[in-house]
Design a protein around this motif. Structure first.
Motif, mmCIF file in Angstrom:
data_model
loop_
_atom_site.group_PDB
_atom_site.id
_atom_site.type_symbol
_atom_site.label_atom_id
_atom_site.label_comp_id
_atom_site.label_asym_id
_atom_site.label_seq_id
_atom_site.Cartn_x
_atom_site.Cartn_y
_atom_site.Cartn_z
ATOM 1 N N PRO A 122 0.806 -1.235 0.000
ATOM 2 C CA PRO A 122 0.000 0.000 0.000
ATOM 3 C C PRO A 122 0.833 1.277 0.000
ATOM 4 O O PRO A 122 0.432 2.271 -0.610
ATOM 5 C CB PRO A 122 -0.836 -0.132 1.278
ATOM 6 N N SER A 123 1.962 1.261 0.643
ATOM 7 C CA SER A 123 2.775 2.480 0.736
ATOM 8 C C SER A 123 3.496 2.807 -0.564
ATOM 9 O O SER A 123 4.086 3.884 -0.685
ATOM 10 C CB SER A 123 3.806 2.330 1.858
ATOM 11 N N GLN A 124 3.466 1.895 -1.559
ATOM 12 C CA GLN A 124 4.198 2.118 -2.802
ATOM 13 C C GLN A 124 3.287 2.152 -4.031
ATOM 14 O O GLN A 124 3.746 2.062 -5.159
ATOM 15 C CB GLN A 124 5.262 1.027 -2.985
ATOM 16 N N GLN A 125 2.002 2.327 -3.831
ATOM 17 C CA GLN A 125 1.067 2.349 -4.953
ATOM 18 C C GLN A 125 1.218 3.635 -5.775
ATOM 19 O O GLN A 125 1.350 4.726 -5.226
ATOM 20 C CB GLN A 125 -0.369 2.235 -4.443
ATOM 21 N N GLY A 178 9.383 8.823 -7.058
ATOM 22 C CA GLY A 178 9.235 10.072 -6.320
ATOM 23 C C GLY A 178 10.276 10.277 -5.247
ATOM 24 O O GLY A 178 10.245 11.288 -4.535
ATOM 25 N N SER A 179 11.203 9.320 -5.100
ATOM 26 C CA SER A 179 12.218 9.453 -4.053
ATOM 27 C C SER A 179 13.139 10.633 -4.360
ATOM 28 O O SER A 179 13.362 10.979 -5.517
ATOM 29 C CB SER A 179 13.035 8.170 -3.942
ATOM 30 N N GLY A 182 12.035 15.317 -6.229
ATOM 31 C CA GLY A 182 11.282 14.311 -5.490
ATOM 32 C C GLY A 182 9.854 14.750 -5.266
ATOM 33 O O GLY A 182 9.531 15.945 -5.334
ATOM 34 N N TYR A 183 8.990 13.789 -5.033
ATOM 35 C CA TYR A 183 7.566 14.083 -4.803
ATOM 36 C C TYR A 183 7.076 13.190 -3.675
ATOM 37 O O TYR A 183 7.224 11.968 -3.756
ATOM 38 C CB TYR A 183 6.757 13.795 -6.065
ATOM 39 N N GLY A 226 9.531 10.595 2.507
ATOM 40 C CA GLY A 226 8.640 9.486 2.797
ATOM 41 C C GLY A 226 8.606 8.433 1.715
ATOM 42 O O GLY A 226 7.981 7.384 1.882
ATOM 43 N N VAL A 227 9.262 8.711 0.560
ATOM 44 C CA VAL A 227 9.340 7.729 -0.517
ATOM 45 C C VAL A 227 10.742 7.143 -0.511
ATOM 46 O O VAL A 227 11.727 7.865 -0.643
ATOM 47 C CB VAL A 227 9.038 8.368 -1.887
ATOM 48 N N SER A 228 10.835 5.848 -0.318
ATOM 49 C CA SER A 228 12.141 5.193 -0.226
ATOM 50 C C SER A 228 12.784 5.089 -1.613
ATOM 51 O O SER A 228 12.087 4.869 -2.603
ATOM 52 C CB SER A 228 11.957 3.804 0.370
#
Length: 625
Positions: free
Chosen positions: A276-279, A444-445, A470-471, A515-517
């Motif tokens: 879910p965190s990478q959708q 987006g990292s 990044g986004y 927050g994006v790895s």
């Protein structure tokens, strides 16, 4: 905020200045369009509807939560006319959210476009909608909207819950004769009611929508509000992106309307395989037959010319999968022209903080030997270093997936639609399976884009701003070492500022995160020098007679422990030289023609880096020999 995120106001601003059909907004600054007389037609008022009318949602959402979840690029004007009728477009969301807004365009219309009412609802299949889900959309608070030729509008947000892979029906009522812009390959049936049938937006069953329309009219993007998404990935290119071949599933099989393009397959993989965190949302901005370079054709639909409209204007874009060049070659363009457009497009995307993933050009049986030579050159550039020779962020190799080892100028028979160029359903699936999902999720990292900070001096004001793509927008922190005493880091803006108090070399590590790895880090050193003193020199000036002529003799002594650049300026000329450390350079002589008049000599000294400067002015008397 980067340009692709700051676009929230309408490209052609919807205003309430012009009133159309009793309260419509216009997406232009022109005067109001008069209401035409429509013969033999009953025009339903856009404010009288039998389904739910939702007032514009208070726009409390910031842009960081909006992501484009479906898109199709407008490409030409329709040859079909509409008049006092409704049409229903079906859009398949790749990700859902708790609010929606849509973009309407009149990109190729021949006159201002008046849409009297627009609504959206969950699709129930075919032209039917799910009862109770319909929303009447507004544009700057008005139900009707006028879009100028070449313009576009975004609707006000409306609250509606949607999920990934869900279909939305967007319905339009056109009260007057209308010519629309469209996208040629809807990939499915859209629907039209009969001319003169009036406003059918409220119709749940869809029974009045008896005409199948294999094109997409008006709507070109659908945004969802979902703060859990990690970004939007845009597929950008020509027919290989647009989905030519995706309806071909073998003899006796027709996949029309089944969403079998590689972008559709990729979107399903994202939903099924990523946590879910990478959708991410995946949208398709392909237009068949187009080129990368404007010099190679496409009539303004090339990759350079439509980049703003079809990529940078979308919401939450973190990455682009780029496939262009095959039609450039077919149109006779060279590798140099193609690569020039690549570099231009990649630079603009990366400047906007968008990652760029590029595919080499796939085979085409019709290429000549020279075209294949150019293709090889372009593909070598793309593959070089795994990052387009440093101009992109990664390579997704459709050419390696599709080409036939036994016939490298064509694609594998198992993937071939029969033209040797376009992939069938099996080929579309193979392309989608070859794309690393982790790459998309991390698009987006953050990446630190600023260079190294310069040095400073004790007691001098200092400022340097770190930047990162990044986004969402990254924040900054010192994660190892320390900044020089007296300097601080603003984590939100990335500015290092203040006045250093202690001379030393300070080494530290900055980490950018959003927050994006993965996070990204860079190590820096700021050199703090001692407070500077004015360079020390001693000057002696003496008028002299030499062989019956007057001269001005100037002697400079350097008391520094390093050589200094010295300039001596007099009324009789100037000289520049280096004064030896802690010693004298001897006399400099300046000759006068007749008599030496009283005046001054200016001696300026600088260190080798021009950081420090000292100056001394010495007077001298007149002299006649």
């Amino acid at each position: 905020m980067t340009p692709h995120r700051s676009r929230r106001l309408l490209t052609a601003l919807v205003t309430a200045v012009a009133v159309v059909l009793g309260g419509g907004a216009t997406a232009a600054t022109a005067s109001a369009t008069p209401t035409p007389t429509i013969q033999n037609a009953t025009v339903a008022s856009p404010t009288v509807v039998t389904h739910e009318t939702v007032a514009p949602a208070a726009d409390t959402h910031d842009d960081e939560g909006w992501f484009t979840s479906w898109a199709q690029s407008q490409q030409r004007v329709s040859g079909k006319n509409f008049d006092n009728q409704s049409m229903r477009m079906i859009t398949r969301l790749t990700q859902g959210g708790d609010a929606v807004r849509i973009r309407l365009q009149n990109q190729y219309g021949t006159r201002p476009l008046v849409i009297d009412q627009t609504s959206l609802a969950l699709s129930a299949g075919g032209p039917a909608i799910v009862d109770g889900t319909s929303r009447v959309l507004t544009f700057d608070g008005a139900e009707s909207v006028t879009i100028p030729v070449g313009g576009e509008v975004w609707s006000d947000p409306t609250s509606i819950g949607t999920t990934a892979q869900q279909e939305l029906a967007v319905t339009f009522f056109l009260a007057r004769p209308t010519v629309a812009s469209l996208h040629d390959r809807a990939g499915r049936n859209n629907y039209g009611a009969a001319i003169g049938s009036g406003n059918r937006n409220a119709e749940v069953s869809g029974a009045s929508f008896t005409e199948n329309l294999p094109w997409t009219y008006f709507v070109s993007a659908v945004d969802v509000y979902n703060t859990d998404l990690a970004g939007t990935i845009v597929a950008y290119g020509s027919s290989v992106v647009d989905g030519v071949g995706s309806e071909n599933c073998g003899p006796g099989c027709d996949a029309f309307g089944q969403d079998r393009r590689w972008t559709d397959e990729l979107a399903r993989r994202v939903v099924d395989e990523l946590p879910p965190s990478q959708q991410v949302a995946v949208v398709n901005e392909g237009i068949s037959g187009t080129t990368s370079s404007p010099a190679c054709g496409s009539g303004g639909l090339d990759g350079v010319s439509r980049l703003d409209r079809d990529v940078l204007a979308l919401s939450g874009v973190t990455g682009v999968i780029f496939y262009y060049g095959t039609n450039d070659l077919a149109n006779g363009c060279s590798d140099a022209a193609i690569l020039a457009s690549y570099r231009q497009i990649f630079e603009r995307l990366r400047d906007a903080g968008i990652k760029v993933y590029v595919t080499p050009i796939t085979p085409r049986p019709g290429y000549t030997a020279l075209m294949n030579e150019y293709r090889s050159s372009v593909n070598a550039f793309v593959r070089e270093g795994g990052n387009c020779s440093g101009t992109c962020d990664g390579v997704v190799d459709f050419d390696a997936v599709l080409r036939d080892p036994a016939n490298p100028n064509s694609i594998l028979p198992a993937y071939d639609t029969g033209d040797g160029v376009h992939a069938n359903v099996a080929g579309q699936e193979a392309i989608a399976a070859s794309i690393p999902l982790e790459m998309l999720a991390s698009a987006g990292s953050p990446v630190i884009t600023s260079g190294a900070p310069g040095g400073t001096v004790v007691g001098e004001p200092y400022s340097f701003t770190l930047t990162a793509s990044g986004y969402p927008a990254p924040t900054f922190a010192v994660t190892r070492g320390t900044l020089p005493p007296g300097l601080t880091l603003d984590g939100a803006t990335g500015e290092i500022s203040g006045t250093a108090t202690t001379a030393l070399a300070y080494r530290f590590t900055i980490t950018a995160s959003n927050g994006v790895s993965p996070d990204t880090s860079a190590s820096y050193t700021i050199f703090v020098s001692p407070a500077w003193a004015t360079p020390a020199i001693t000057a002696e000036v003496e008028p002299r007679c030499l062989a019956g002529r007057p001269y001005l003799a100037v002697r400079v002594t350097n008391d520094e422990d390093v050589p200094l650049d010295v300039e001596v300026a007099t009324a009789y000329g100037s000289k520049t030289f280096t004064a030896v450390a802690a010693g004298s350079n001897g006399y400099q002589a300046f000759a006068a023609r007749d008599g030496l008049t009283a005046g001054t000599v200016t001696i300026t000294s600088r260190d080798g880096d021009d950081d420090r400067e000292g100056s001394e002015t010495v007077a001298h008397p007149a002299l006649t020999c």
